[in-house]
Motif scaffolding. Structure first.
Motif, PDB file in Angstrom:
ATOM      1  N   MET A  51      36.924  -4.846  57.715  1.00 55.87           N
ATOM      2  CA  MET A  51      35.681  -4.980  56.963  1.00 55.87           C
ATOM      3  C   MET A  51      34.538  -5.363  57.888  1.00 55.87           C
ATOM      4  O   MET A  51      34.635  -6.331  58.653  1.00 55.87           O
ATOM      5  CB  MET A  51      35.837  -6.035  55.862  1.00 55.87           C
ATOM      6  CG  MET A  51      34.600  -6.203  54.999  1.00 55.87           C
ATOM      7  SD  MET A  51      34.815  -7.465  53.705  1.00 55.87           S
ATOM      8  CE  MET A  51      34.807  -8.984  54.695  1.00 55.87           C
ATOM      9  N   HIS A  52      33.460  -4.609  57.826  1.00 55.33           N
ATOM     10  CA  HIS A  52      32.246  -4.924  58.566  1.00 55.33           C
ATOM     11  C   HIS A  52      31.613  -6.162  57.940  1.00 55.33           C
ATOM     12  O   HIS A  52      31.296  -6.181  56.752  1.00 55.33           O
ATOM     13  CB  HIS A  52      31.293  -3.730  58.496  1.00 55.33           C
ATOM     14  CG  HIS A  52      30.070  -3.865  59.331  1.00 55.33           C
ATOM     15  ND1 HIS A  52      28.789  -3.819  58.810  1.00 55.33           N
ATOM     16  CD2 HIS A  52      29.934  -4.045  60.671  1.00 55.33           C
ATOM     17  CE1 HIS A  52      27.919  -3.953  59.782  1.00 55.33           C
ATOM     18  NE2 HIS A  52      28.587  -4.092  60.924  1.00 55.33           N
ATOM     19  N   GLU A  53      31.478  -7.232  58.735  1.00 52.71           N
ATOM     20  CA  GLU A  53      31.071  -8.516  58.158  1.00 52.71           C
ATOM     21  C   GLU A  53      29.713  -8.446  57.460  1.00 52.71           C
ATOM     22  O   GLU A  53      29.538  -8.976  56.360  1.00 52.71           O
ATOM     23  CB  GLU A  53      31.029  -9.591  59.250  1.00 52.71           C
ATOM     24  CG  GLU A  53      30.685 -10.963  58.688  1.00 52.71           C
ATOM     25  CD  GLU A  53      30.510 -12.022  59.758  1.00 52.71           C
ATOM     26  OE1 GLU A  53      31.112 -13.097  59.619  1.00 52.71           O
ATOM     27  OE2 GLU A  53      29.773 -11.764  60.731  1.00 52.71           O
ATOM     28  N   LYS A  54      28.757  -7.776  58.067  1.00 52.81           N
ATOM     29  CA  LYS A  54      27.390  -7.835  57.551  1.00 52.81           C
ATOM     30  C   LYS A  54      27.203  -7.017  56.280  1.00 52.81           C
ATOM     31  O   LYS A  54      26.517  -7.440  55.347  1.00 52.81           O
ATOM     32  CB  LYS A  54      26.416  -7.370  58.629  1.00 52.81           C
ATOM     33  CG  LYS A  54      24.979  -7.778  58.375  1.00 52.81           C
ATOM     34  CD  LYS A  54      24.127  -7.589  59.614  1.00 52.81           C
ATOM     35  CE  LYS A  54      22.700  -8.037  59.362  1.00 52.81           C
ATOM     36  NZ  LYS A  54      21.865  -7.836  60.570  1.00 52.81           N
ATOM     37  N   THR A  55      27.829  -5.829  56.197  1.00 52.35           N
ATOM     38  CA  THR A  55      27.610  -4.948  55.049  1.00 52.35           C
ATOM     39  C   THR A  55      28.790  -4.891  54.078  1.00 52.35           C
ATOM     40  O   THR A  55      28.654  -4.340  52.981  1.00 52.35           O
ATOM     41  CB  THR A  55      27.322  -3.516  55.524  1.00 52.35           C
ATOM     42  OG1 THR A  55      28.484  -2.994  56.176  1.00 52.35           O
ATOM     43  CG2 THR A  55      26.131  -3.477  56.471  1.00 52.35           C
ATOM     44  N   ILE A 168      36.055 -11.020  64.456  1.00 54.89           N
ATOM     45  CA  ILE A 168      36.439 -10.389  65.718  1.00 54.89           C
ATOM     46  C   ILE A 168      35.421  -9.326  66.121  1.00 54.89           C
ATOM     47  O   ILE A 168      34.633  -8.842  65.308  1.00 54.89           O
ATOM     48  CB  ILE A 168      37.832  -9.721  65.638  1.00 54.89           C
ATOM     49  CG1 ILE A 168      37.800  -8.524  64.665  1.00 54.89           C
ATOM     50  CG2 ILE A 168      38.912 -10.721  65.262  1.00 54.89           C
ATOM     51  CD1 ILE A 168      38.903  -7.516  64.886  1.00 54.89           C
ATOM     52  N   ARG A 169      35.455  -8.995  67.400  1.00 51.29           N
ATOM     53  CA  ARG A 169      34.801  -7.805  67.918  1.00 51.29           C
ATOM     54  C   ARG A 169      35.857  -6.954  68.610  1.00 51.29           C
ATOM     55  O   ARG A 169      36.859  -7.476  69.117  1.00 51.29           O
ATOM     56  CB  ARG A 169      33.692  -8.163  68.908  1.00 51.29           C
ATOM     57  CG  ARG A 169      32.427  -8.720  68.266  1.00 51.29           C
ATOM     58  CD  ARG A 169      31.345  -8.971  69.304  1.00 51.29           C
ATOM     59  NE  ARG A 169      30.048  -9.201  68.683  1.00 51.29           N
ATOM     60  CZ  ARG A 169      29.597 -10.387  68.310  1.00 51.29           C
ATOM     61  NH1 ARG A 169      30.353 -11.468  68.499  1.00 51.29           N
ATOM     62  NH2 ARG A 169      28.411 -10.517  67.751  1.00 51.29           N
ATOM     63  N   GLY A 177      31.473  -0.303  75.101  1.00 56.25           N
ATOM     64  CA  GLY A 177      30.751  -0.420  73.838  1.00 56.25           C
ATOM     65  C   GLY A 177      31.524  -1.206  72.791  1.00 56.25           C
ATOM     66  O   GLY A 177      32.749  -1.134  72.718  1.00 56.25           O
ATOM     67  N   TYR A 178      30.793  -1.951  71.978  1.00 59.68           N
ATOM     68  CA  TYR A 178      31.401  -2.704  70.871  1.00 59.68           C
ATOM     69  C   TYR A 178      31.410  -1.840  69.612  1.00 59.68           C
ATOM     70  O   TYR A 178      30.421  -1.161  69.311  1.00 59.68           O
ATOM     71  CB  TYR A 178      30.612  -3.987  70.603  1.00 59.68           C
ATOM     72  CG  TYR A 178      30.704  -5.005  71.710  1.00 59.68           C
ATOM     73  CD1 TYR A 178      31.759  -5.909  71.781  1.00 59.68           C
ATOM     74  CD2 TYR A 178      29.725  -5.048  72.708  1.00 59.68           C
ATOM     75  CE1 TYR A 178      31.836  -6.841  72.809  1.00 59.68           C
ATOM     76  CE2 TYR A 178      29.795  -5.982  73.737  1.00 59.68           C
ATOM     77  CZ  TYR A 178      30.855  -6.876  73.787  1.00 59.68           C
ATOM     78  OH  TYR A 178      30.939  -7.787  74.802  1.00 59.68           O
ATOM     79  N   LEU A 179      32.525  -1.888  68.875  1.00 61.34           N
ATOM     80  CA  LEU A 179      32.620  -1.167  67.597  1.00 61.34           C
ATOM     81  C   LEU A 179      31.554  -1.721  66.654  1.00 61.34           C
ATOM     82  O   LEU A 179      31.512  -2.929  66.401  1.00 61.34           O
ATOM     83  CB  LEU A 179      34.014  -1.339  66.999  1.00 61.34           C
ATOM     84  CG  LEU A 179      34.293  -0.540  65.727  1.00 61.34           C
ATOM     85  CD1 LEU A 179      34.327   0.964  66.021  1.00 61.34           C
ATOM     86  CD2 LEU A 179      35.617  -0.978  65.103  1.00 61.34           C
ATOM     87  N   HIS A 180      30.732  -0.840  66.112  1.00 60.47           N
ATOM     88  CA  HIS A 180      29.487  -1.246  65.476  1.00 60.47           C
ATOM     89  C   HIS A 180      29.244  -0.405  64.224  1.00 60.47           C
ATOM     90  O   HIS A 180      29.581   0.777  64.179  1.00 60.47           O
ATOM     91  CB  HIS A 180      28.351  -0.988  66.497  1.00 60.47           C
ATOM     92  CG  HIS A 180      26.988  -1.416  66.076  1.00 60.47           C
ATOM     93  ND1 HIS A 180      26.493  -2.673  66.363  1.00 60.47           N
ATOM     94  CD2 HIS A 180      25.998  -0.760  65.428  1.00 60.47           C
ATOM     95  CE1 HIS A 180      25.237  -2.770  65.909  1.00 60.47           C
ATOM     96  NE2 HIS A 180      24.928  -1.623  65.331  1.00 60.47           N
ATOM     97  N   ASP A 205      25.822  -6.934  64.063  1.00 59.30           N
ATOM     98  CA  ASP A 205      26.392  -5.760  63.403  1.00 59.30           C
ATOM     99  C   ASP A 205      27.680  -5.251  64.050  1.00 59.30           C
ATOM    100  O   ASP A 205      28.189  -4.206  63.635  1.00 59.30           O
ATOM    101  CB  ASP A 205      25.366  -4.613  63.392  1.00 59.30           C
ATOM    102  CG  ASP A 205      24.390  -4.718  62.225  1.00 59.30           C
ATOM    103  OD1 ASP A 205      24.804  -5.192  61.160  1.00 59.30           O
ATOM    104  OD2 ASP A 205      23.229  -4.323  62.377  1.00 59.30           O
ATOM    105  N   ASN A 206      28.218  -5.947  65.056  1.00 64.01           N
ATOM    106  CA  ASN A 206      29.527  -5.516  65.554  1.00 64.01           C
ATOM    107  C   ASN A 206      30.606  -6.580  65.390  1.00 64.01           C
ATOM    108  O   ASN A 206      31.519  -6.703  66.194  1.00 64.01           O
ATOM    109  CB  ASN A 206      29.482  -4.955  66.992  1.00 64.01           C
ATOM    110  CG  ASN A 206      28.661  -5.777  67.968  1.00 64.01           C
ATOM    111  OD1 ASN A 206      28.892  -6.963  68.126  1.00 64.01           O
ATOM    112  ND2 ASN A 206      27.705  -5.144  68.633  1.00 64.01           N
ATOM    113  N   VAL A 207      30.513  -7.307  64.282  1.00 62.28           N
ATOM    114  CA  VAL A 207      31.538  -8.280  63.906  1.00 62.28           C
ATOM    115  C   VAL A 207      32.320  -7.731  62.714  1.00 62.28           C
ATOM    116  O   VAL A 207      31.739  -7.220  61.750  1.00 62.28           O
ATOM    117  CB  VAL A 207      30.926  -9.648  63.558  1.00 62.28           C
ATOM    118  CG1 VAL A 207      32.001 -10.621  63.069  1.00 62.28           C
ATOM    119  CG2 VAL A 207      30.195 -10.230  64.759  1.00 62.28           C
TER     120      VAL A 207
END
Length: 222
Positions: A51-55, A168-169, A177-180, A205-207
């Motif tokens: 799950m993308h933390e921000k969205t 996590i990142r 590159g970080y998964l974003h 946006d990459n957490v």
């Protein structure tokens, strides 16, 4: 209905486990949702949604190629919780001694295999379709994998092994590159789904967090 979905997934995973990679300490895998994540350790062989933390969208793929860049299988983030195309199997690289049921330490190199298409979460220097960052795709298969499928686990905070409730990142080994993901959405083939890409710097946006899934028990040492 959600509970029945988790039970069905747990049964499917149990029947298809590769026990040559290590025998779990229990004959049953633990199904879990994001509401019961405390103290759940993530092990190799676990099937989960990220799950993308921000969205709150889930990392997602489907058998639809990009219309630009590499032309490989596209990766997005998806708004609905109950889509089966958002499940990923956590795997070690093939050249390590790590096996199914082992815990995953901070800094470990992992691979994520898309459960439905069996391809690997991948990145490279192609430009992503919307933002022009690093493209993230799915590539390869059961017997086809390369270092473009390798991601370094970075646990935010003081955690030493990956737990479900930890932020996590994932940093791509080859490109850095970080998964974003972000609120830039596709309007056509994947309408309403967000772009997933790689970016070179740490951002909010990459957490990601481990969410719904089937969490295999830790393998007992012999």
């Amino acid at each position: 209905m959600i509970a029945m979905g988790f039970f069905g997934l747990a049964l499917f995973i149990f029947l298809s486990l590769d026990f040559d990679q290590g025998s779990p300490s229990s004959a049953a895998a633990a199904s879990s949702s994001s509401s019961s994540s405390q103290n759940v350790e993530i092990t190799y062989g676990t099937v989960l949604k990220l799950m993308h933390e921000k969205t709150k969208f889930r990392l997602h793929s489907h058998d639809v190629p990009y219309g630009s860049g590499s032309g490989q299988q596209s990766v997005t983030s998806f708004p609905n919780v109950d889509d089966s195309n958002s499940y990923w199997i956590v795997r070690p690289p093939p050249d390590t001694s790590a096996k199914q049921g082992d815990t995953i330490p901070n800094g470990a190199i992992i691979r994520l295999q898309h459960m439905k298409t069996r391809k690997w979460l991948h990145s490279h220097l192609h430009a992503s379709p919307i933002s022009g960052n690093l493209e993230v795709s799915c590539f390869g298969g059961e017997s086809e994998s390369d270092t473009g499928d390798y991601w370094r686990l970075i646990i935010e905070g003081s955690g030493k092994t990956w737990m479900q409730d930890q932020r996590i990142r994932l940093q791509h080994v080859d490109t850095g590159g970080y998964l974003h993901s972000h609120d830039k959405k596709y309007s056509r083939i994947a309408g309403g789904q967000q772009e997933v890409c790689g970016v070179q710097e740490k951002r909010a946006d990459n957490v990601w967090l481990a969410a719904e899934g089937v969490y295999l028990p830790i393998t007992e040492s012999k």
